[in-house]
Design an enzyme around this catalytic site. Structure first.
Site, PDB file in Angstrom:
ATOM      1  N   LYS A  96       0.869  -1.171   0.000  1.00  0.00           N
ATOM      2  CA  LYS A  96       0.000   0.000   0.000  1.00  0.00           C
ATOM      3  C   LYS A  96       0.907   1.221   0.000  1.00  0.00           C
ATOM      4  O   LYS A  96       1.388   1.658   1.040  1.00  0.00           O
ATOM      5  CB  LYS A  96      -0.920   0.004   1.231  1.00  0.00           C
ATOM      6  CG  LYS A  96      -2.237   0.796   1.069  1.00  0.00           C
ATOM      7  CD  LYS A  96      -2.084   2.254   0.689  1.00  0.00           C
ATOM      8  CE  LYS A  96      -1.617   3.094   1.865  1.00  0.00           C
ATOM      9  NZ  LYS A  96      -1.523   4.568   1.484  1.00  0.00           N
ATOM     10  N   GLU A 148      -0.500   7.542  -1.581  1.00  0.00           N
ATOM     11  CA  GLU A 148      -1.345   7.999  -2.689  1.00  0.00           C
ATOM     12  C   GLU A 148      -0.816   9.288  -3.314  1.00  0.00           C
ATOM     13  O   GLU A 148      -1.306   9.717  -4.367  1.00  0.00           O
ATOM     14  CB  GLU A 148      -2.783   8.198  -2.207  1.00  0.00           C
ATOM     15  CG  GLU A 148      -2.999   9.279  -1.164  1.00  0.00           C
ATOM     16  CD  GLU A 148      -2.783   8.814   0.270  1.00  0.00           C
ATOM     17  OE1 GLU A 148      -3.355   9.454   1.179  1.00  0.00           O
ATOM     18  OE2 GLU A 148      -2.035   7.830   0.492  1.00  0.00           O
ATOM     19  N   CYS A 185      13.623  10.888   6.425  1.00  0.00           N
ATOM     20  CA  CYS A 185      13.632  10.569   7.852  1.00  0.00           C
ATOM     21  C   CYS A 185      15.046  10.559   8.416  1.00  0.00           C
ATOM     22  O   CYS A 185      15.226  10.521   9.628  1.00  0.00           O
ATOM     23  CB  CYS A 185      12.947   9.233   8.113  1.00  0.00           C
ATOM     24  SG  CYS A 185      13.800   7.815   7.397  1.00  0.00           S
TER      25      CYS A 185
END
Length: 496
Positions: free
Chosen positions: A174, A177, A282
């Site tokens: 996933k 988006e 990060c």
């Protein structure tokens, strides 16, 4: 007509049925380039069902076959890196050199996973008891899922999928988006490499898709990289539903600069680590902790370099820093600069006044001096091209500042003193440490992960810990009849 970005289920693109989509922008222009389908719970279930069916066969594939598929994928990734880099830049905005760097680090993980025959070797103890042998093996989990962030749309999926697939699992991705196209490119290359359909699937989506994966009974494990609040949610929800979870959270990476450091080296490192990929990493350096009289020299050296940094469309080879991912995020980062100024920080370079393109989601580089630990620019993960300088009188003061921070992803020290550097790596309470290295991302045969609020669970990403995460250990204790008597007992002639 706007392009629709599909799911990838059981070896083929699949149109969405939810009626919901999310816009995908080119951050350099600010224009919508595509619409991304957002999956329903039923669509996630379809992907998981395909993965479960494929996992049955794939787990039986020989180690040599799995290794060959991963290596073939590696070859395709290497040969077509330019194509993938352009896709990343068009949706994320990072410059092409950063996109290529992302692919290179992902490629390392694929190469590591191709060594799976060696990585899955177990142990064997002959004659643990009289006539008894004991040995250990590691077996795949089944269906595993990866939920990945926008800032590395190719690298982070490769952190997860390469090891998971090599270990014999089926994988459901996933992606964010915000920049989903890289995930479909990877899916096609896995297929070209010979991976059976259903072993790698992609469901585009938002929180609905995330929750569907976290609660689906056939998903055995979930890997996540993102912000700390979401990492905590992923970990708590996934483990409550009986899943293994590795959830990497946010960061506020500090770079300590001692008075004896090579200031030019430290300034070059700070510029690269703080402003590369517009600070949307990060492992970016967010805070430079200047010790003693290093402060003025370091600030001056960094400030002198920033006007030379070329900011523009990431597709332009001359650009050294691109835009931020969305207009909303750019404005949020600009708000932190304003808050820092209002709370008393010295604005040495103001990115809001930078010479940047008028179109798109651009923000210039910002350098803030005299930042204190109570300011929001210090306490919050900004995730943008903002570097804060905090002054410390001594090494101990600087160390205390780093160790008291809630985030503990990466850190660095710049010094010429080997004894101090060794003491720092011993003292500092952070998961990844650089010595005169500003972004200490481990090579693929080690593992990636922080401490404290930068990691939920106890398993780091990729490398040896990744292999363990995507497999279960099993110990077999076996006893066979004495060969001197068993042949007679079974009615066979005894052989000598």
């Amino acid at each position: 007509m706007v392009t629709r970005i599909t799911h990838w289920i059981d070896g083929a693109p699949v149109e969405g049925t939810s009626g919901r989509t999310s816009p995908v922008y080119n951050p350099a222009t600010g224009l919508v380039s595509a619409e991304c389908y957002l999956a329903t719970t039923a669509e996630v279930a379809t992907a998981v069902a395909a993965a479960k069916e494929a996992a049955r066969e794939w787990r039986s594939a020989s180690l040599s076959r799995r290794s060959a598929v991963v290596f073939a994928f590696r070859e395709l990734l290497h040969a077509n890196a330019d194509e993938l880099a352009k896709i990343i830049t068009s949706e994320h905005g990072k410059v092409l050199s950063d996109a290529h760097g992302e692919i290179a680090r992902g490629l390392e993980n694929v190469e590591f996973a191709a060594g799976v025959p060696q990585l899955l070797k177990g142990g064997f103890s002959e004659q643990a008891g009289t006539g008894v042998d004991v040995y250990s093996i590691r077996q795949p989990l089944g269906v595993v899922a990866g939920i990945t962030p926008f800032n590395f749309p190719a690298m982070v999926p490769l952190w997860m999928a390469a090891n998971a697939i090599a270990c014999g699992n089926a994988f459901v991705l996933k992606p964010s988006e915000k920049d989903p196209s890289a995930s479909l490119w990877l899916a096609r290359k896995w297929q070209e490499a010979g991976l059976p359909d259903g072993v790698f699937n992609v469901v585009q989506g938002d929180k609905d898709a995330v929750d569907a994966l976290l609660t689906h009974p056939d998903v055995e494990a979930v890997s996540f990289v993102g912000s700390t609040p979401i990492a905590r949610y992923i970990y708590e929800t996934g483990t409550a539903n009986g899943k293994r979870v590795q959830a990497l959270g946010g960061a506020k990476n500090h770079m300590m600069v001692l008075p004896d450091a090579d200031i030019d080296l430290a300034a070059d490192a700070a510029v690269s680590a703080a402003y590369g990929a517009a600070g949307e990493r990060c492992m970016s350096i967010s805070v430079a902790v200047a010790v003693g009289d290093a402060g003025d020299r370091l600030v001056d050296a960094i400030a002198a370099r920033l006007p030379k940094l070329r900011i523009g469309d990431g597709a332009d080879p001359d650009s050294e820093m691109g835009p931020l991912i969305t207009e909303e995020h750019r404005d949020k980062v600009a708000g932190y600069i304003a808050a820092g100024a209002e709370s008393g920080a010295t604005v040495v370079v103001d990115g809001r006044a930078g010479d940047v393109p008028s179109d798109g989601f651009f923000l210039g580089t910002t350098l803030l001096d005299n930042v204190t630990r109570d300011m929001s620019v210090y306490t919050d993960e900004i995730f943008g091209p903002v570097l804060s300088v905090v002054r410390a009188q001594t090494y101990d003061d600087a160390l205390e500042l780093i160790n008291s921070n809630q985030f503990a992803n990466g850190t660095a020290i710049f010094t010429r003193d080997g004894g101090v550097a060794r003491q720092f790596q011993f003292d500092v309470q952070v998961g990844m440490v650089g010595i005169n290295v500003p972004i200490p991302v481990p090579v693929a045969y080690y593992s990636f992960g922080g401490w404290k609020d930068s990691l939920f669970g106890d398993t780091h990403m990729y490398g040896p810990e990744g292999i363990n995460f995507y497999t279960r250990g099993k110990v077999v204790t076996s006893r066979w009849p004495d060969p001197a008597t068993s042949a007679v007992d079974l009615g066979f002639p005894r052989t000598r």
